[in-house]
Design a protein around this motif. Sequence first.
Motif, PDB file in Angstrom:
ATOM      1  N   THR A 168       0.863  -1.182   0.000  1.00  0.00           N
ATOM      2  CA  THR A 168       0.000   0.000   0.000  1.00  0.00           C
ATOM      3  C   THR A 168       0.903   1.237   0.000  1.00  0.00           C
ATOM      4  O   THR A 168       2.080   1.153   0.375  1.00  0.00           O
ATOM      5  CB  THR A 168      -0.877   0.042   1.267  1.00  0.00           C
ATOM      6  N   PRO A 169       0.366   2.397  -0.413  1.00  0.00           N
ATOM      7  CA  PRO A 169       1.157   3.629  -0.339  1.00  0.00           C
ATOM      8  C   PRO A 169       1.720   3.847   1.075  1.00  0.00           C
ATOM      9  O   PRO A 169       2.859   4.297   1.240  1.00  0.00           O
ATOM     10  CB  PRO A 169       0.154   4.710  -0.731  1.00  0.00           C
ATOM     11  N   GLU A 170       0.943   3.507   2.100  1.00  0.00           N
ATOM     12  CA  GLU A 170       1.393   3.677   3.487  1.00  0.00           C
ATOM     13  C   GLU A 170       2.627   2.816   3.762  1.00  0.00           C
ATOM     14  O   GLU A 170       3.598   3.265   4.377  1.00  0.00           O
ATOM     15  CB  GLU A 170       0.268   3.306   4.467  1.00  0.00           C
ATOM     16  N   MET A 171       2.575   1.551   3.306  1.00  0.00           N
ATOM     17  CA  MET A 171       3.710   0.662   3.533  1.00  0.00           C
ATOM     18  C   MET A 171       4.955   1.182   2.805  1.00  0.00           C
ATOM     19  O   MET A 171       6.073   1.102   3.314  1.00  0.00           O
ATOM     20  CB  MET A 171       3.373  -0.763   3.029  1.00  0.00           C
ATOM     21  N   ILE A 172       4.750   1.717   1.612  1.00  0.00           N
ATOM     22  CA  ILE A 172       5.888   2.198   0.820  1.00  0.00           C
ATOM     23  C   ILE A 172       6.524   3.412   1.486  1.00  0.00           C
ATOM     24  O   ILE A 172       7.749   3.490   1.626  1.00  0.00           O
ATOM     25  CB  ILE A 172       5.433   2.523  -0.622  1.00  0.00           C
ATOM     26  N   ALA A 173       5.673   4.359   1.933  1.00  0.00           N
ATOM     27  CA  ALA A 173       6.224   5.571   2.558  1.00  0.00           C
ATOM     28  C   ALA A 173       6.971   5.219   3.836  1.00  0.00           C
ATOM     29  O   ALA A 173       8.063   5.756   4.097  1.00  0.00           O
ATOM     30  CB  ALA A 173       5.103   6.567   2.842  1.00  0.00           C
ATOM     31  N   SER A 174       6.430   4.279   4.622  1.00  0.00           N
ATOM     32  CA  SER A 174       7.170   4.001   5.869  1.00  0.00           C
ATOM     33  C   SER A 174       8.428   3.184   5.600  1.00  0.00           C
ATOM     34  O   SER A 174       9.442   3.389   6.280  1.00  0.00           O
ATOM     35  CB  SER A 174       6.299   3.391   6.962  1.00  0.00           C
ATOM     36  N   ALA A 175       8.409   2.318   4.576  1.00  0.00           N
ATOM     37  CA  ALA A 175       9.650   1.613   4.222  1.00  0.00           C
ATOM     38  C   ALA A 175      10.712   2.606   3.757  1.00  0.00           C
ATOM     39  O   ALA A 175      11.897   2.489   4.097  1.00  0.00           O
ATOM     40  CB  ALA A 175       9.386   0.574   3.130  1.00  0.00           C
ATOM     41  N   ALA A 176      10.290   3.622   3.007  1.00  0.00           N
ATOM     42  CA  ALA A 176      11.239   4.621   2.498  1.00  0.00           C
ATOM     43  C   ALA A 176      11.872   5.394   3.656  1.00  0.00           C
ATOM     44  O   ALA A 176      13.068   5.668   3.666  1.00  0.00           O
ATOM     45  CB  ALA A 176      10.531   5.574   1.543  1.00  0.00           C
ATOM     46  N   LEU A 177      11.030   5.698   4.652  1.00  0.00           N
ATOM     47  CA  LEU A 177      11.523   6.430   5.822  1.00  0.00           C
ATOM     48  C   LEU A 177      12.495   5.560   6.617  1.00  0.00           C
ATOM     49  O   LEU A 177      13.601   5.975   6.950  1.00  0.00           O
ATOM     50  CB  LEU A 177      10.324   6.829   6.690  1.00  0.00           C
ATOM     51  N   GLN A 178      12.050   4.331   6.871  1.00  0.00           N
ATOM     52  CA  GLN A 178      12.846   3.408   7.671  1.00  0.00           C
ATOM     53  C   GLN A 178      14.199   3.094   7.020  1.00  0.00           C
ATOM     54  O   GLN A 178      15.222   3.025   7.691  1.00  0.00           O
ATOM     55  CB  GLN A 178      12.061   2.113   7.800  1.00  0.00           C
TER      56      GLN A 178
END
Lengths: 137, 528
Positions: A43-53
């Motif tokens: 999901t977009p949410e999973m992608i954004a938090s993976a990018a941050l992490q």
Amino acid sequence: MERKIRVLVAKPGLDGHDRGAKVIARALRDAGMEVIYTGLRQTPEMIASAALQEDVDVIGLSILSGAHNAIVPRVMELLREKDMTDVSVIVGGIVPDDDAEQLKRQGVAAVYQPGASLEDIVGFIRGLPARKLIPEN
Amino acid sequence: MQKTAVAGRSFTTLSGVSVEPFYEDDGGPPLEAPGEFPYTRGIHRTMYQGRLWTMRQFSGFATPEETNRRYHYLLEQGQTGLSVAFDLPTLMGCDADDPLSEGEVGKCGAPVSSLQDMEILLEGIPLGEVSVSMTINSPASVIWAMYLAVAEKQGVEWTRLAGTIQNDILKEYIAQKEFLYPPRPSMRLVTDSIEFATRRAPRFNPVSISGYHIREAGSTAVQELAFTLRDGIEYVDWALERGLSVDEFAPRLSFFLNAHNDFFEQIAKYRAARRLWAHLMRDRYGAHDERSLKLRFHAQTAGCSLTWQQPNNNIVRTAIQAMAAVLGGAQSLHTNSLDEAYALPSEAAVTIALRTQQVIAHESGVTAAPDPLGGSYFLERLTRDSEEAALDYIRRIDRMGGMIPAIETGFPQGEIAESSYRYQREIESGGKIVVGVNAFQSPDQEPIEILQIDHSAHERQVGKLRALRARRDGRAVIRALEALRRAAEGTANTMPYILDAVRAYATLGEICNALRDVFGSYQEPSSI
């Protein structure tokens, strides 16, 4: 030593066609970049938090299902919310010209359509403004 | 005779197999006649002299209503069978109003969330006469149950139904990645439908063992051949384990292969596939019925060979690929449309694709004799080499304990990723030429008309679904889903329970979720 460019290659949406994502991921890695591949159905949410992490410089989104107009703006919105606008977003897939222009207006750095060359993509990422200039010790 | 290559040039097939400067009689074994074991030269003595292949264009888009209109159009244009494309939510067992369906409804095919949508999709199509192929995998038994329920409503006996559900879950783990449950419960569902078809709908093909997607994911021709046949072995093993005898179900196993650019390599692949399957069925499984030994296949031209650049060239590519499928003895064929690197095809583009088949069938003369290229030194050698290389892979997978352990260790997935990367590098280096892409480019490109699917399709589907949920007998739905859960926990065949749920208008998503409650879901280990 200069820090390696870090790229998150992501496959959002329901589409499972991962040939392009995997080829790009390998090509970027062979070009000396640090590549993290999310796997399918993010999901977009999973992608954004993976990018941050993962503290990436670039996010590459591979979308072949025609759902780019629903998915990409949501990713861009989340990056703004997380104050990650210095992360470049690149989209690859079946994206008609008009949609590609629209996505670029929303802040996408580049859109690669079928037949794009790996060399061009590698060159484009290398030419992006450096997000971090802190050298590794 | 000395064989010397032209200085500085060496040839390989599209799959990277090296090709000698020329071929001559190498004393290979004599060939049987067409229609004789092991069917290298085709499964019928008369081949297309007796009957042409079925021209079957895969289609579906926007809504069941619009797709139904396209089906009537295609049948009026002389198409002889239907092939249903479902949208991604349907393929993934999601209803149109599921949050995961956002942006995807009607984009890649027709949305079907309930029996109501299936009734609309097949409105006015006489199911006793037209054979219908449905590309559906993880939720195949649910979609098939909807189809069977529509036949009931039309008053058509299930024993008269001809058609195919793809239902090939193994290639999903290997290549296309549309899976819901872990491999073993998924195989149980496939086996349930094979058993149900054998007993109740004996003219229906309950599985179409598919190499198409394996090739599209970037495999070589040999990998496509090997993994597809090894998947076939796995389905046979599970059906035997269920207690069916081989000649009861094997005649209804069908195959689906890719028709890619390399003309001779493709024809060799089809010939080798028939020969390998005939030997496997006779020698490994002791099948006696001739129909169990004969590999029947549908072919589709290669979507991944279509280019965005200079799209009209795709008409030519498709014609060459279609010709290979015909010369290779296909039973049915889909030809891609010139605009499919952009979007789902427009009606004009689909018509050219269908006309391409009609020109091959009625004008080219290639239908006059079965296996017209049989006996070509080059083709016979390629056929033998493909067979041997595929057998080598099959033995390796046997040693791993079968296709499921091979999938769990990522073996076929890794082999395909390796091949697709190598091919892409060959295009980058100019070692392989793609006209209009890395050679013979044109600076200006005429824009082409493409089919637009607007968002209103999604809204209309959601509206219909909400109305259905309000109208149906909610308690009957809950009872049917609970019965299905209990059946899935045990060892009963799930098909009758799925049929009951479908008849009560339980939705696709509700039924798939009930099964997920029992089977769990599956995430593949991601790797590059």
